[in-house]
Scaffold this active site. Sequence first.
Site, PDB file in Angstrom:
ATOM      1  N   SER A  70      -5.521  -0.146   6.738  1.00  0.00           N
ATOM      2  CA  SER A  70      -6.662   0.266   5.939  1.00  0.00           C
ATOM      3  C   SER A  70      -7.837   0.588   6.836  1.00  0.00           C
ATOM      4  O   SER A  70      -8.045  -0.059   7.866  1.00  0.00           O
ATOM      5  CB  SER A  70      -7.051  -0.837   4.950  1.00  0.00           C
ATOM      6  N   HIS A 122      16.161  -5.481 -13.519  1.00  0.00           N
ATOM      7  CA  HIS A 122      14.968  -5.053 -14.268  1.00  0.00           C
ATOM      8  C   HIS A 122      13.683  -5.563 -13.608  1.00  0.00           C
ATOM      9  O   HIS A 122      12.660  -5.738 -14.276  1.00  0.00           O
ATOM     10  CB  HIS A 122      15.010  -5.553 -15.725  1.00  0.00           C
ATOM     11  N   LYS A 163      -5.276  -5.641   7.042  1.00  0.00           N
ATOM     12  CA  LYS A 163      -4.240  -5.164   6.123  1.00  0.00           C
ATOM     13  C   LYS A 163      -3.172  -4.379   6.889  1.00  0.00           C
ATOM     14  O   LYS A 163      -3.488  -3.539   7.729  1.00  0.00           O
ATOM     15  CB  LYS A 163      -4.859  -4.271   5.052  1.00  0.00           C
ATOM     16  N   GLU A 200       7.476   3.864   3.340  1.00  0.00           N
ATOM     17  CA  GLU A 200       6.717   4.887   2.626  1.00  0.00           C
ATOM     18  C   GLU A 200       7.042   6.286   3.165  1.00  0.00           C
ATOM     19  O   GLU A 200       7.198   7.238   2.385  1.00  0.00           O
ATOM     20  CB  GLU A 200       5.223   4.605   2.749  1.00  0.00           C
TER      21      GLU A 200
END
Length: 466
Positions: free
Chosen positions: A316, A186, A322, A329
């Site tokens: 970014s 969970h 970043k 993805e």
Amino acid sequence: MTHSSAKTRTVKDSMGTLEVPENALYGAQTQRAINNFPISGTPLPTSFIKAACFVKFACSDANRELGLLSEEKAEAIQAAADAVIKGGYLDQFPIDVFQTGSGTSTNMNVNEVLSSLAQKLTGTEVHPNDDINMSQSSNDVIPTSIHVAAAISLEEQLLPALRHLCDVIKDREQELDAVVKTGRTHLMDAMPVRLSQELSAWRAQIEDNIARLKDTQKRIEKLPQGGTAVGTGVNADPQFSRLVCANLATITAIHFEPMDNLFIGLSSQDSALELSGQLNVLAASLMKIANDLRWMNSGPLAGLGEIQLPALQPGSSIMPGKVNPVIPEAVCMVAAQIMGNHTAITVGAQAGNFQLNVMLPMIALNLLQSIEIASNASIQLADLAIKGFTVNQQNINQALEVNPILVTALNTLVGYEKGAAIAKEAYASGRPVLEVALEMTELDEATLKQYLNPALLTEGGNPKVD
């Protein structure tokens, strides 16, 4: 793609004459389809066109063996087909995927191009219908080509890619077997697991997908060629189907054989849908693995930060430094596309009205795209994410040492209620379970250390005190 040359030549078919680009190898029926279906700008995949040429090659050989086609014409057709199979002239197959549902336009596109190529390469005249389409119909050529393309792509692309992914995961399992981390259910802290155990689940998923695909592969390798127009085999010798499959097996090294019932191969796309269903399962597996990697990599300061994926590109355009999990993805998007393709194929597969399915080109496009992107994504996931990630041992240890869920190991000694009280106090005070348990139970430190040892807890059963 359409040809932009202003110069044209006049060609004709049974419906009359029209103009085609002067340099085009195709003829009137292809041009009519180009004119009729300017819909998506997406032609059928290269793998499908090559598969159709494999089919034409095998059919010409079967007709030669049956004494229906001269040696000269058979060799001319095969020379033309081989040129396309090797990657030539692929710009001559521009018809949009959203066309007649049988794929007749594409079948005739192939016939017309091979006819022109045969003349160009060998000087032998062969007729698109009478010679290249001999003993065939678009209604059996297109479904057969779907199966041939899928079978080749499975054998040469997807299964090797998935085996490579398994091998990379297995190597990391062995390398990271000593790393013990907090398990999660969970998305909440749970009992410890070894990182190798976590990875072993990924590998088992992919191994199960390989097994599913190989089971479906047996039905994909059965072909409806020889059913001709409606499945009865009109205008084809009774031996034609067997000979075509034998020839295809020889030239592709894949064990093709005739379908037991040729009617089903024309009227339904059940095997293609089954394969798409297996790809849908694979998509779910790949998305699960990719999302696990994203979560484990999250941070580096405000997330889990258990691992660090390889830095592949700036993350970014505004935030310097970043770095994002771009490969996971991309894999997630591939998985979503495969799931969408499966929905379209499901709709297409039920469009078998009486003796013919009439969504064949769309099924071909989506099925072959799913195989291709699953193959490529699996390789990238293995090589650019799983193979090179590093473990942030300090972060893993810090979370593990203060995980109150470790108290689960004391259930058999102190009971659930006492365990819950210990966990709540450990949460509230931010202290390790061992320290709180020393205060709240009569257990000695040695016993507690044995029962609360995270590494021992990954082995299952009840911890034993030495």
